[in-house]
Write an enzyme that holds these catalytic residues in place. Structure first.
Site, PDB file in Angstrom:
ATOM      1  N   LYS A   5     -11.677 -52.283   8.615  1.00 16.66           N
ATOM      2  CA  LYS A   5     -10.423 -52.626   7.784  1.00 16.66           C
ATOM      3  C   LYS A   5      -9.610 -53.567   8.242  1.00 16.66           C
ATOM      4  O   LYS A   5      -9.318 -54.867   7.719  1.00 16.66           O
ATOM      5  CB  LYS A   5      -9.760 -51.356   7.203  1.00 16.66           C
ATOM      6  CG  LYS A   5      -8.626 -51.822   6.317  1.00 16.66           C
ATOM      7  CD  LYS A   5      -7.787 -50.417   5.950  1.00 16.66           C
ATOM      8  CE  LYS A   5      -6.875 -50.559   5.173  1.00 16.66           C
ATOM      9  NZ  LYS A   5      -5.804 -49.569   4.783  1.00 16.66           N
ATOM     10  N   GLU A  41     -13.223 -51.247  19.806  1.00 21.32           N
ATOM     11  CA  GLU A  41     -14.550 -50.700  19.960  1.00 21.32           C
ATOM     12  C   GLU A  41     -15.621 -51.787  19.117  1.00 21.32           C
ATOM     13  O   GLU A  41     -16.570 -52.234  19.281  1.00 21.32           O
ATOM     14  CB  GLU A  41     -14.610 -49.513  19.576  1.00 21.32           C
ATOM     15  CG  GLU A  41     -13.862 -48.478  20.545  1.00 21.32           C
ATOM     16  CD  GLU A  41     -12.539 -48.371  19.912  1.00 21.32           C
ATOM     17  OE1 GLU A  41     -11.802 -49.033  19.540  1.00 21.32           O
ATOM     18  OE2 GLU A  41     -11.918 -47.127  20.321  1.00 21.32           O
ATOM     19  N   GLY A  78      -8.467 -46.053   5.759  1.00 16.29           N
ATOM     20  CA  GLY A  78      -9.610 -45.713   6.596  1.00 16.29           C
ATOM     21  C   GLY A  78     -10.405 -44.668   6.251  1.00 16.29           C
ATOM     22  O   GLY A  78     -11.576 -44.390   6.029  1.00 16.29           O
ATOM     23  N   ARG A  79      -9.691 -43.492   6.523  1.00 15.12           N
ATOM     24  CA  ARG A  79     -10.391 -42.220   6.603  1.00 15.12           C
ATOM     25  C   ARG A  79     -10.689 -41.693   5.091  1.00 15.12           C
ATOM     26  O   ARG A  79     -11.320 -40.619   4.816  1.00 15.12           O
ATOM     27  CB  ARG A  79      -9.699 -41.081   6.968  1.00 15.12           C
ATOM     28  CG  ARG A  79      -8.252 -41.148   6.885  1.00 15.12           C
ATOM     29  CD  ARG A  79      -7.486 -40.149   7.761  1.00 15.12           C
ATOM     30  NE  ARG A  79      -5.778 -40.225   7.405  1.00 15.12           N
ATOM     31  CZ  ARG A  79      -5.166 -41.073   7.983  1.00 15.12           C
ATOM     32  NH1 ARG A  79      -5.755 -42.070   8.762  1.00 15.12           N
ATOM     33  NH2 ARG A  79      -4.006 -41.061   7.370  1.00 15.12           N
ATOM     34  N   GLU A 136      -5.860 -36.641  11.424  1.00 10.02           N
ATOM     35  CA  GLU A 136      -5.076 -37.795  11.413  1.00 10.02           C
ATOM     36  C   GLU A 136      -4.125 -38.166  10.282  1.00 10.02           C
ATOM     37  O   GLU A 136      -2.956 -38.641  10.310  1.00 10.02           O
ATOM     38  CB  GLU A 136      -6.166 -39.209  11.253  1.00 10.02           C
ATOM     39  CG  GLU A 136      -5.479 -40.538  11.461  1.00 10.02           C
ATOM     40  CD  GLU A 136      -6.591 -41.567  11.963  1.00 10.02           C
ATOM     41  OE1 GLU A 136      -7.224 -41.541  12.922  1.00 10.02           O
ATOM     42  OE2 GLU A 136      -7.078 -42.358  10.748  1.00 10.02           O
ATOM     43  N   HIS A 165     -24.124 -18.388  18.003  1.00  9.57           N
ATOM     44  CA  HIS A 165     -24.440 -18.020  19.382  1.00  9.57           C
ATOM     45  C   HIS A 165     -23.476 -18.635  20.454  1.00  9.57           C
ATOM     46  O   HIS A 165     -23.963 -18.800  21.643  1.00  9.57           O
ATOM     47  CB  HIS A 165     -25.992 -18.163  19.601  1.00  9.57           C
ATOM     48  CG  HIS A 165     -26.870 -17.599  18.505  1.00  9.57           C
ATOM     49  ND1 HIS A 165     -27.169 -16.312  18.861  1.00  9.57           N
ATOM     50  CD2 HIS A 165     -27.242 -17.952  17.363  1.00  9.57           C
ATOM     51  CE1 HIS A 165     -28.043 -15.834  17.768  1.00  9.57           C
ATOM     52  NE2 HIS A 165     -27.725 -16.824  17.028  1.00  9.57           N
ATOM     53  N   LYS A 178      -3.879 -47.547  22.089  1.00  8.76           N
ATOM     54  CA  LYS A 178      -4.548 -48.739  21.875  1.00  8.76           C
ATOM     55  C   LYS A 178      -3.893 -49.759  22.668  1.00  8.76           C
ATOM     56  O   LYS A 178      -4.306 -50.565  23.210  1.00  8.76           O
ATOM     57  CB  LYS A 178      -4.570 -48.972  20.495  1.00  8.76           C
ATOM     58  CG  LYS A 178      -5.800 -48.367  19.711  1.00  8.76           C
ATOM     59  CD  LYS A 178      -5.729 -48.990  18.394  1.00  8.76           C
ATOM     60  CE  LYS A 178      -6.324 -48.139  17.174  1.00  8.76           C
ATOM     61  NZ  LYS A 178      -6.392 -48.522  15.729  1.00  8.76           N
TER      62      LYS A 178
HETATM   63  O1  LIG Z   1     -11.453 -49.958  10.175  1.00  7.56           O
HETATM   64  P1  LIG Z   1     -10.717 -50.016  11.439  1.00  7.56           P
HETATM   65  O2  LIG Z   1      -9.801 -51.039  11.309  1.00  7.56           O
HETATM   66  O3  LIG Z   1     -11.625 -50.553  12.354  1.00  7.56           O
HETATM   67  O4  LIG Z   1     -10.162 -48.877  11.922  1.00  7.56           O
HETATM   68  C1  LIG Z   1     -10.964 -47.914  12.392  1.00  7.56           C
HETATM   69  C2  LIG Z   1     -10.181 -46.745  12.812  1.00  7.56           C
HETATM   70  O5  LIG Z   1      -9.109 -47.211  13.630  1.00  7.56           O
HETATM   71  C3  LIG Z   1      -7.819 -46.186  14.019  1.00  7.56           C
HETATM   72  O6  LIG Z   1      -8.682 -45.310  14.608  1.00  7.56           O
HETATM   73  C4  LIG Z   1      -7.419 -45.621  12.854  1.00  7.56           C
HETATM   74  O7  LIG Z   1      -6.528 -44.752  13.131  1.00  7.56           O
HETATM   75  C5  LIG Z   1      -8.515 -45.155  11.767  1.00  7.56           C
HETATM   76  O8  LIG Z   1      -7.811 -44.662  11.006  1.00  7.56           O
HETATM   77  C6  LIG Z   1      -9.421 -46.093  11.587  1.00  7.56           C
HETATM   78  O9  LIG Z   1     -10.409 -45.627  10.680  1.00  7.56           O
END
Ligand SMILES: O=P(O)(O)OC[C@H]1O[C@H](O)[C@H](O)[C@@H](O)[C@@H]1O
Length: 528
Positions: free
Chosen positions: A204, A210, A265-266, A351, A382, A493
């Site tokens: 987003k 990463e 995002g989630r 989150e 188990h 971050k």
């Molecule tokens: O989609 P992006 O901007 O790369 O974000 C990826 C993720 O980054 C962070 O960890 C946020 O806390 C998440 O909510 C999000 O889904």
């Protein structure tokens, strides 16, 4: 909104706490022969049984009164209407608009509906073109592999869905790369022919470290291995809300699929973030997933409170987590196909609701999101079930089962289902026959929900995920918190960025706390 503890409906529940704790769940079935019918909700092939919770009809009424006092229905309606309910960021949370069937009115304003429909059309065209081999790699080879590069919400949802629906996947093989450590990336690249690979860079923000690092690696791999000047244009698709950063990465913004600030995002697997899903199972399967989620949205919006599945699931969670102080919840799906569900729910629930201030910035005085953990049954039986049965902590469990197995899959559904039902029964009944020694005694009276799906189809999966989204919303509404920001994630971050030069060795550790300085020192010594 006033504090929860100042709400009379909450005070009433607090007054009842001791008697709820002392109540025998098994005994409630003796008192009420219709208990299963009264404490279960069925909707389109999805059953929620919450009869193994310490709830009487009166306690349920008290919880529903609480929901009314906290204006859960009003908050829900404001979310569905697209109001700026994410107050700290001044944004709406309109993931429900993403799963409205084409042409259905009344779920978002005209501009949003148009934007969603246009993005969905673009996704359809792109997925169809790849799946029918009309769109090829830069050297004309068919696309056999899709790599989804993303993390968090740009990874977990599509990964969960494609693992769950693998039996109906009939498109290119889809791979996911999230981690920074190179292991997933290396494994994936080893399995892909670069000339036959399409890469989705899903972010987003298009700034997540990463994702950007992995995108650079994969783009370099494509350039190295595919002899075509336009390999990136042909084989990399950005999916983002930040077109400036697409340009900065050397990609064409015109080739990007959109995201919007009103989709968290989630909550984004229903948007273009789900393109990997569509590549794997096709547009019709993806639409069925959206349809199942929309069915749950309608149910959440329209069903009366006592038979409203997300509302009851949320209230039961508040009862266990907040009123009775049970600080973790286990999720145990009895199918490997839902092996990712727990990881997905960890982001969704923790989150969204891992917060300690309310929407107005006031401190919250009671526990919010409980820790979510678990793994599939029967393997989980188990591993950690011993603690569920005899440990000192009471951990409410969500059991998830599927009645009809996928045609052609191995395994014994009867055996699996017997185990599933036996575990919730054992947690409730315990074991205390006369003469049994203490080590063998199980206290019982431990609560669980069971969610039973008739089959694991795209529609049922969509409904299941939407159910948990709305459950998360209901809890946030009761607590008075904003479920749609995540500032806590930002802190680390920023610190990681600051620490990089220090770890690389170019800086003195001045001003750094002692533990971190010590760790950096050890790391550098071992890297020498
Ligand atoms: O989609 P992006 O901007 O790369 O974000 C990826 C993720 O980054 C962070 O960890 C946020 O806390 C998440 O909510 C999000 O889904």
């Amino acid at each position: 909104m006033k504090a929860l503890k100042a709400t009379p409906a909450w005070q009433a529940l607090l007054d009842e706490r001791a008697s709820i704790e002392a109540r025998s769940i098994a005994g409630l079935f003796d008192d009420d022969p219709q208990r299963f019918e009264a404490f279960s909700i069925e909707l389109d092939g999805l059953l929620l049984d919450y009869s193994k919770q310490p709830l009487t009809r009166a306690t349920r009424d008290a919880l529903l009164t609480l929901a009314e006092a906290r204006d859960v229905a009003g908050q829900r309606d404001r979310m569905l209407a697209g109001e700026s309910i994410n107050t700290s960021e001044g944004r709406a949370a309109l993931h429900t608009a993403l799963r409205v069937p084409d042409g259905a009115a009344g779920w978002a304003d005209a501009a949003t509906t148009r934007a969603v429909a246009s993005a969905r059309r673009q996704m359809h065209e792109m997925a169809d073109a790849v799946r029918t081999q009309c769109r090829t790699g830069a050297t004309g080879e068919p696309i056999e592999h899709v790599i989804n590069i993303g993390i968090g919400g740009s990874d977990l949802g599509p990964r969960l869905v494609l693992e769950a629906l693998a039996p109906i996947a009939d498109g290119p093989a889809v791979h996911f790369v999230a981690n920074l450590d190179g292991v997933e990336l290396e494994r994936t690249l080893a399995r892909c022919n670069p000339a036959r690979t399409l890469v989705l860079v899903v972010s987003k923000s298009f700034g997540t470290a990463e994702t950007m690092a992995n995108a650079h690696e994969v783009m370099a791999w494509l350039r190295r291995r595919v002899p075509a000047d336009d390999v990136l244009e042909q084989q990399v698709i950005p999916i983002t809300a930040n077109l400036d950063r697409v340009r900065a990465l050397g990609l064409d913004p015109a080739a990007a699929l959109p995201m919007w600030d009103w989709v968290g995002g989630r909550y984004s697997l229903w948007s273009a973030v789900g393109l990997a899903i569509m590549m794997g199972i096709g547009p019709a399967g993806f639409d069925a997933l959206l349809g199942g989620a929309h069915g749950m949205d309608r149910h959440f919006a329209e069903a009366p409170p006592a038979s409203n599945m997300p509302l009851m699931l949320g209230l039961v969670s508040v009862l266990n987590g907040t009123l009775l102080g049970r600080r973790s919840q286990a999720v145990v799906p009895y199918t490997e196909r839902l092996g990712r569900l727990c990881a997905y729910l960890q982001q969704l629930v923790m989150e969204s609701n891992g917060k300690s201030v309310d929407r107005e910035g006031g401190a919250i005085e009671q526990p919010t999101a409980a820790a979510i953990w678990g793994q599939t049954g029967t393997p989980g039986q188990h591993a950690f079930f011993q603690a569920l049965h005899q440990g000192t902590d009471i951990v409410p469990v969500d059991f998830i089962g599927v009645a009809r197995p996928v045609a052609g899959e191995h395994g014994d559904p009867l055996e699996l289902t017997a185990n599933l039902f036996a575990q919730s029964q054992a947690l409730m009944l315990g074991r205390a026959e006369a003469g049994i020694d203490a080590a063998r005694r199980c206290p019982g009276n431990r609560p669980s929900n069971t969610l039973l799906l008739d089959s694991l189809t795209p529609a049922r999966l969509g409904a299941l995920i939407a159910l948990y989204e709305h459950r998360t919303f209901v809890e946030a509404a009761i607590w008075g918190i904003n479920a749609f920001d995540q500032f806590g994630v930002e802190l680390g971050k920023g610190l990681a960025r600051d620490l990089k030069p220090l770890i690389a060795g170019g800086q003195a550790a001045d001003g750094v706390d002692g533990s971190t300085a010590g760790l950096v020192g050890c790391y550098r010594r071992w890297r020498r």
